[in-house]
Write a protein that holds these residues in place. Structure first.
Motif, mmCIF file in Angstrom:
data_model
loop_
_atom_site.group_PDB
_atom_site.id
_atom_site.type_symbol
_atom_site.label_atom_id
_atom_site.label_comp_id
_atom_site.label_asym_id
_atom_site.label_seq_id
_atom_site.Cartn_x
_atom_site.Cartn_y
_atom_site.Cartn_z
ATOM 1 N N VAL A 333 0.859 -1.181 0.000
ATOM 2 C CA VAL A 333 0.000 0.000 0.000
ATOM 3 C C VAL A 333 0.896 1.231 0.000
ATOM 4 N N THR A 334 0.620 2.170 -0.877
ATOM 5 C CA THR A 334 1.442 3.371 -1.009
ATOM 6 C C THR A 334 0.566 4.617 -0.917
ATOM 7 N N GLY A 335 1.137 5.677 -0.358
ATOM 8 C CA GLY A 335 0.446 6.966 -0.271
ATOM 9 C C GLY A 335 1.300 8.051 -0.884
ATOM 10 N N SER A 336 0.646 9.040 -1.483
ATOM 11 C CA SER A 336 1.378 10.006 -2.303
ATOM 12 C C SER A 336 0.898 11.429 -2.086
ATOM 13 N N SER A 337 1.705 12.354 -2.565
ATOM 14 C CA SER A 337 1.315 13.764 -2.548
ATOM 15 C C SER A 337 0.210 14.049 -3.559
ATOM 16 N N ASP A 338 -0.106 13.063 -4.408
ATOM 17 C CA ASP A 338 -1.213 13.245 -5.352
ATOM 18 C C ASP A 338 -2.570 12.966 -4.703
ATOM 19 N N ALA A 339 -2.590 12.803 -3.356
ATOM 20 C CA ALA A 339 -3.814 12.620 -2.570
ATOM 21 C C ALA A 339 -4.470 11.257 -2.793
ATOM 22 N N THR A 340 -3.707 10.280 -3.262
ATOM 23 C CA THR A 340 -4.271 8.942 -3.438
ATOM 24 C C THR A 340 -3.504 7.920 -2.602
ATOM 25 N N VAL A 341 -4.231 6.849 -2.281
ATOM 26 C CA VAL A 341 -3.647 5.660 -1.653
ATOM 27 C C VAL A 341 -3.883 4.513 -2.618
ATOM 28 N N CYS A 354 -7.608 2.012 -5.634
ATOM 29 C CA CYS A 354 -7.145 3.397 -5.516
ATOM 30 C C CYS A 354 -8.127 4.150 -4.616
ATOM 31 N N LEU A 355 -7.619 4.643 -3.474
ATOM 32 C CA LEU A 355 -8.432 5.353 -2.487
ATOM 33 C C LEU A 355 -8.010 6.822 -2.473
ATOM 34 N N HIS A 356 -8.908 7.699 -2.034
ATOM 35 C CA HIS A 356 -8.663 9.130 -2.210
ATOM 36 C C HIS A 356 -8.744 9.905 -0.902
ATOM 37 N N HIS A 357 -7.883 10.931 -0.807
ATOM 38 C CA HIS A 357 -7.913 11.970 0.220
ATOM 39 C C HIS A 357 -8.098 13.312 -0.471
ATOM 40 N N ALA A 358 -8.219 14.350 0.346
ATOM 41 C CA ALA A 358 -8.352 15.699 -0.212
ATOM 42 C C ALA A 358 -7.002 16.383 -0.360
ATOM 43 N N ASP A 359 -5.962 15.796 0.235
ATOM 44 C CA ASP A 359 -4.634 16.418 0.176
ATOM 45 C C ASP A 359 -3.589 15.308 0.260
ATOM 46 N N ALA A 360 -2.339 15.674 0.335
ATOM 47 C CA ALA A 360 -1.227 14.718 0.334
ATOM 48 C C ALA A 360 -1.358 13.715 1.478
#
Length: 561
Positions: A333-341, A354-360
Motif C-alpha cells: 500500500v502506497t500513499g502520495s502527494s497526489d492525494a491517493t492511496v 485506488c483510495l482518495h484523500h483531499a490532500d497529500a
C-alpha cells in the motif's frame, strides 16, 4: 637373570584405580594378605556404618607416617564421584543449564571427554538459546541446510524466472576502514567475543562456518506462501532441522556485542531513484520497497551479503511523490502527494485499489483488519480491509497536518504538527488519550502496544507509556535538527533515530543513553529508516539507500530473529 632394580631411586607405592580392598600394590606375604582380607570382611559385615568408620580410623592410627600419604591418595580416589558421567545425558545437561556460559565453555568442557560430550550436546545449547528469548527463522535455516556441501550460500544466485531480475546496482563509496564510521561516547569499551562469551567462538565455531561470510535467503515461489511470523515457540514447527545451536548462540552473542560496541559496516547505493527517497521497508524475504519523489515505487532484492541490491520491479501509477508505504507478504500500500492511496498485488505487481484523500497522504499503516491513512488535511481515514475498502470512517481531532500514524491491533496512534500525539480506539472510533509534551510539531513515532517513541522538530525524542499516560524519558537535543524518522525494539533495548542533520543515532531504550552516532551514512537529510536484529536500512534526500550492517562477519545472522 639380570637384576634391573635401581637402589638409587625410590617412589611411593602405586595406587590402583579400583575402589575395593587390596587396591594397594604392596609387597605382602600370602598370610598377611589373607589376614587383611579377613579383616576387610569383618568390616563389611558390621551393621553399624559408624562402627566401621571408627575401626578404619583406629587402623589408620597404626599406619607409619611415611605411608599415610599413600593412604590419603587412596581415600581421595574412593571419595571421587563423576556425577556428570553417572547421570543420564538429559539430567546432566539440565544441571549444566544453571552454570554460567563461561564455565560451560572454559571449565566443564575441559574436564574430560565425557564432560565435553555433555557440554556440547545440542539439547543443552538449544535450551540455553531459547531461554534468552532468542528465536530462529526456520525457513532460512532450511534453505541454508539444503545447499550442497562446499557451496557458499552468499554466492547462490536467485532464479531470475521467479524474481524478474532486471538490474543490479553497484556498490559505491564504501569506506575500507569501517572504524572511521563510528563516533563513540567517551570511555566506550571495545570487547572481543572472547571477553563476552568466554571463548565459545574458538571452542565451538567450525572453521568451515567462519569462512562463509553470509547466506542468502530462499526467494523461491514457495517462500512467499510461508507464514511471515518467525518461529516464536521453543518447539520447532514441521520437520526437525539440523540446527547447530552452539554456533547460533555464539553468533547471537557476537551480534549483540556488535550493536553494543558499534562494530558495523556501511554500504551505500547511490542514485537508487532519480529523486529524493521518502520511504522504505524491507521484510524477512529480503524484499526492499522504496518510494520516491520521482513518483515511482521500486522493489528490490536485498542480498544477505550486502554486496549489491537487485531491482525486481518498478511500480508506476502515482502522479506525485510517494511519501509513505507498507507491505506484507501479498500486498503493498502506497500513499502520495497526489492525494491517493494505492493498493498493489505483489504477485503480479499490479494495482488493485485506488483510495482518495483531499490532500497529500503523509503516512499509512495497515494490519489484517484496518487500513489507516493520515493526511495533510488534518484527517485520519480508516478503511476496513475485509469490505474491499468500501467501509470507511474519519477521525477528527488534530488541528494541523497528521504527520505519522502507527497501528497495533485496534489501537491507533497519530502524531501531528499541532505538537500532540493522540491514541484512538478504532472500534469505538474515539480518541482515548492525548499526549502533548513536545514544544514543536511531532514528525514521527513508533508504537508497540505499550510504549510510544516520538521524534519532533523540537529536536527531542520522547518515550511514552500508555499505562502511565506520561512521558517516561526525554532525550533533549537528540539531534541538531528535526528528528524525521524513528524506530525502537524493547527486546533489543534499542532506539534508532534519523534526522535532517544527516545523522543516524542509536540509543538505549531503557536509559535514553546514546550508544553510537553513525557517520558518513548519508550526505543529506535522512527521511526514513528501519532495522531488524542485524542491520539498519535508511534512505535520504541524497537519493541513496544505505545499509548499516552489524552482522557482516556472521554467516547465520539473518536467521536470528
Amino acid at each position: 637373570m639380570t637384576d634391573l632394580s635401581d637402589e638409587g631411586f625410590d617412589d611411593w607405592p602405586a595406587v590402583s584405580g579400583r575402589a575395593g580392598g587390596g587396591a594397594w600394590d604392596l609387597p605382602l606375604a600370602a598370610s598377611e594378605r589373607q589376614a587383611m582380607e579377613a579383616l576387610a570382611q569383618t568390616l563389611r559385615v558390621t551393621a553399624n556404618p559408624l562402627g566401621r568408620a571408627q575401626l578404619a580410623v583406629l587402623l589408620l592410627g597404626q599406619v607409619p607416617a611415611d605411608l599415610l600419604k599413600t593412604a590419603v591418595i587412596h581415600l581421595r580416589q574412593l571419595l571421587r564421584r563423576d556425577f556428570v558421567g553417572m547421570l543420564p545425558m538429559e539430567v546432566a545437561t539440565r544441571i549444566l543449564e544453571f552454570l554460567p556460559i563461561r564455565d560451560i565453555v572454559r571449565s566443564v568442557s575441559l574436564v574430560s571427554r565425557q564432560w565435553r560430550a555433555v557440554a556440547t550436546q545440542a539439547c543443552l545449547w538449544r535450551r540455553l538459546y531459547l531461554r534468552r528469548g532468542w528465536r530462529v527463522d526456520a525457513d532460512r535455516w532450511a534453505f541454508y541446510s539444503s545447499l550442497p556441501r562446499g557451496i557458499c550460500p552468499a554466492r547462490v544466485m536467485l532464479d531470475s524466472s521467479v524474481l524478474h531480475v532486471s538490474n543490479a546496482i553497484s556498490l559505491a563509496n564504501t569506506p575500507k576502514d569501517m572504524s572511521t564510521l563510528l563516533e563513540h561516547p567517551p570511555e566506550t569499551p571495545r570487547q572481543t567475543l572472547d571477553s563476552v562469551l568466554g571463548g565459545i567462538s574458538k571452542v565451538y565455531m567450525p572453521q568451515r562456518v567462519l569462512r562463509q561470510r553470509q547466506f542468502i535467503s530462499s526467494s523461491s515461489s514457495e517462500a512467499s506462501s510461508r507464514s511471515s511470523s518467525p518461529m516464536s515457540s521453543p518447539r520447532l514447527r514441521g520437520p526437525a532441522l539440523a540446527i547447530d545451536w552452539r554456533v547460533l548462540y555464539a553468533e547471537y552473542t557476537q551480534l549483540e556485542a556488535n550493536w553494543r560496541f558499534g562494530r558495523c559496516r556501511v554500504d551505500r547505493w547511490e542514485s537508487a531513484h532519480s529523486e529524493s527517497i521518502y520511504c522504505l521497508q524491507f521484510d524477512r524475504h529480503n524484499r526492499l520497497f522504496s518510494g520516491s519523489r520521482d513518483a515511482t515505487v521500486k522493489v528490490w532484492h536485498l542480498a544477505d551479503a550486502a554486496s549489491h541490491i537487485t531491482q525486481l520491479a518498478t511500480l508506476r501509477g502515482h502522479s506525485g511523490s510517494v511519501l509513505t508505504l507498507q507491505a506484507d507478504d501479498a500486498a503493498l500500500v502506497t500513499g502520495s502527494s497526489d492525494a491517493t492511496v494505492r493498493v498493489w498485488d505483489l504477485l503480479t505487481y499490479t494495482q488493485t485499489h485506488c483510495l482518495h484523500h483531499a490532500d497529500a497522504v503523509l503516512s499509512l499503516r495497515f494490519n489484517a483488519k484496518w487500513l489507516v491513512t493520515a493526511c495533510k488535511d488534518r484527517l485520519v481515514r480508516v478503511w476496513r480491509r475485509n469490505t474491499n475498502y468500501n467501509d470507511m470512517f474519519e477521525l477528527r481531532g488534530h488541528s494541523v497536518a497528521v504527520n505519522a500514524v502507527h497501528l497495533h491491533g485496534d489501537v491507533l496512534v497519530s502524531a501531528s504538527g499541532d505538537r500532540s500525539i493522540r491514541v484512538w480506539d478504532l472500534e469505538r472510533r474515539s480518541c482515548v488519550m492525548t499526549l502533548a509534551d513536545h514544544v514543536r510539531g511531532v514528525a514521527c513515532l513508533d508504537f508497540d502496544g505499550r510504549f510510544i517513541v516520538s521524534g519532533s522538530s523540537d529536536r527531542s525524542i520522547r518515550i511514552w507509556s500508555l499505562e502511565s499516560r506520561h512521558c517516561e524519558r526525554t532525550i533533549h537535543n537528540a539531534h541538531s535538527d528535526l528528528v524525521r524518522t524513528i524506530m525502537f525494539d524493547r527486546a533489543m533495548d534499542i532506539v534508532v533515530s534519523g534526522s535532517y542533520d544527516e545523522s543516524i543515532k542509536i540509543w538505549r531504550f531503557s536509559t535514553g543513553a546514546l550508544l553510537h552516532k553513525i557517520k558518513n551514512v548519508h550526505t543529506s537529510r535522512v527521511f526514513k529508516l528501519m532495522f531488524d536484529r542485524s542491520r539498519i536500512v535508511s534512505c535520504s534526500h541524497d537519493r541513496s539507500i544505505s545499509i548499516i550492517d552489524f552482522a557482516a562477519n556472521l554467516p547465520h545472522a539473518r536467521m536470528l530473529v
